[in-house]
Design an enzyme around this catalytic site. Sequence first.
Site, PDB file in Angstrom:
ATOM      1  N   ASN A  26       0.993  -1.257  -0.062  1.00  0.00           N
ATOM      2  CA  ASN A  26      -0.175  -0.021  -0.134  1.00  0.00           C
ATOM      3  C   ASN A  26       1.007   1.430   0.198  1.00  0.00           C
ATOM      4  O   ASN A  26       1.985   1.085   0.473  1.00  0.00           O
ATOM      5  CB  ASN A  26      -0.830  -0.153   1.411  1.00  0.00           C
ATOM      6  CG  ASN A  26      -1.796   1.248   1.332  1.00  0.00           C
ATOM      7  OD1 ASN A  26      -2.491   1.636   0.247  1.00  0.00           O
ATOM      8  ND2 ASN A  26      -1.800   1.660   2.437  1.00  0.00           N
ATOM      9  N   HIS A  59       0.878   5.091   1.309  1.00  0.00           N
ATOM     10  CA  HIS A  59       0.201   5.946   2.549  1.00  0.00           C
ATOM     11  C   HIS A  59       0.732   7.332   2.543  1.00  0.00           C
ATOM     12  O   HIS A  59       2.161   7.823   2.806  1.00  0.00           O
ATOM     13  CB  HIS A  59       0.548   5.412   3.858  1.00  0.00           C
ATOM     14  CG  HIS A  59      -0.389   5.829   5.000  1.00  0.00           C
ATOM     15  ND1 HIS A  59      -1.527   5.926   5.353  1.00  0.00           N
ATOM     16  CD2 HIS A  59       0.031   6.760   5.822  1.00  0.00           C
ATOM     17  CE1 HIS A  59      -1.973   6.576   6.333  1.00  0.00           C
ATOM     18  NE2 HIS A  59      -0.890   7.348   6.608  1.00  0.00           N
ATOM     19  N   SER A 114       4.849   6.849   2.179  1.00  0.00           N
ATOM     20  CA  SER A 114       5.511   5.572   2.456  1.00  0.00           C
ATOM     21  C   SER A 114       4.761   4.652   1.658  1.00  0.00           C
ATOM     22  O   SER A 114       3.706   4.530   1.582  1.00  0.00           O
ATOM     23  CB  SER A 114       5.120   4.967   4.173  1.00  0.00           C
ATOM     24  OG  SER A 114       5.616   6.131   5.132  1.00  0.00           O
ATOM     25  N   ASP A 166      -2.089   0.581   8.259  1.00  0.00           N
ATOM     26  CA  ASP A 166      -1.174   1.378   8.229  1.00  0.00           C
ATOM     27  C   ASP A 166       0.167   0.925   9.077  1.00  0.00           C
ATOM     28  O   ASP A 166       1.126   1.848   9.352  1.00  0.00           O
ATOM     29  CB  ASP A 166      -1.382   2.781   8.355  1.00  0.00           C
ATOM     30  CG  ASP A 166      -2.311   3.517   7.346  1.00  0.00           C
ATOM     31  OD1 ASP A 166      -2.782   2.660   6.305  1.00  0.00           O
ATOM     32  OD2 ASP A 166      -3.152   4.158   7.663  1.00  0.00           O
TER      33      ASP A 166
HETATM   34  C1  GRF Z   1      -2.991   8.819  -2.340  1.00  0.00           C
HETATM   35  O1  GRF Z   1      -2.620   9.829  -1.690  1.00  0.00           O
HETATM   36  C2  GRF Z   1      -2.450   7.558  -1.307  1.00  0.00           C
HETATM   37  O2  GRF Z   1      -1.321   7.839  -0.617  1.00  0.00           O
HETATM   38  C3  GRF Z   1      -3.803   7.232  -0.649  1.00  0.00           C
HETATM   39  O3  GRF Z   1      -4.630   7.623  -1.206  1.00  0.00           O
HETATM   40  C4  GRF Z   1      -4.395   8.577  -2.149  1.00  0.00           C
HETATM   41  C5  GRF Z   1      -4.866   7.964  -3.622  1.00  0.00           C
HETATM   42  O4  GRF Z   1      -4.753   8.930  -4.752  1.00  0.00           O
HETATM   43  N1  GRF Z   1      -3.849   5.934  -0.044  1.00  0.00           N
HETATM   44  P1  GRF Z   1      -4.972   8.512  -6.126  1.00  0.00           P
HETATM   45  O5  GRF Z   1      -6.329   8.085  -6.210  1.00  0.00           O
HETATM   46  O6  GRF Z   1      -3.858   7.569  -6.675  1.00  0.00           O
HETATM   47  O7  GRF Z   1      -5.030   9.906  -6.962  1.00  0.00           O
END
Ligand code: GRF
Length: 219
Positions: free
Chosen positions: A108, A110, A137, A146
């Site tokens: 994932n 984050h 991260s 997370d």
């Molecule tokens: C990103 O900021 C990611 O870190 C978080 O959700 C957001 C997704 O953005 N988990 P996108 O849909 O890739 O534009």
Amino acid sequence: MPPLAIVVLISGNGSNLQAIIDAKQQGLAIDIKAVISDRADAHALLRAQEVGIPCHIITAQTHPARTDYDLALQQLLLQIQPELIVMAGFMRILGASLVEYWQGRLINIHPSLLPRHRGLNTHRRALAAGDRQHGCSVHFVSAEVDAGAIIAQASCDISDHETESSLQQKIHQLEHQLYPYVLSQFCLRHITLVREQAYFRGKSLFRRPLSPVSLQPQT
Ligand code: GRF
């Protein structure tokens, strides 16, 4: 080495998915087998369809119980057999048994420098806390949200005039560089998870995640 077969899980805009698609078009050795969304209206689906990636939608409306949802997702994943599942803005919490099944093959991204600011509204919380640095991260997914082993991070300074939206923009720019970088290392089969710890070419990443110095926001 064969291209890395991945599945990308999304819920929303999909700018990280786009960065992955762009990186593939520039030579990253991945095969995006499918995109799976929990929302029928996610913009990311259009990005996938544009380049002919098969899309699947499993929503909470059709599968309201968490166990049913996870079962449907698991059945689909077992059909596709990805080497790596890439969560990119997927807004559902996955159940422990699904996470356990794919342990070491589920990552994932984050928007914070974990373990700081787990959960939502990370940019607002970084500003409210007076942090001087913020970032993103990439981590292995574990049953606790997370909290899985951190693989890589990218960071930037928080300026005196920073707003939540300017910070979000900077972090997105970092994410769009960091995720393809991490995938490139998975392609080389350099990243592994052993006893809940991340390793890069056999060296533990505990307390020292990969941190490519070249990654900077463009603004
Ligand atoms: C990103 O900021 C990611 O870190 C978080 O959700 C957001 C997704 O953005 N988990 P996108 O849909 O890739 O534009």
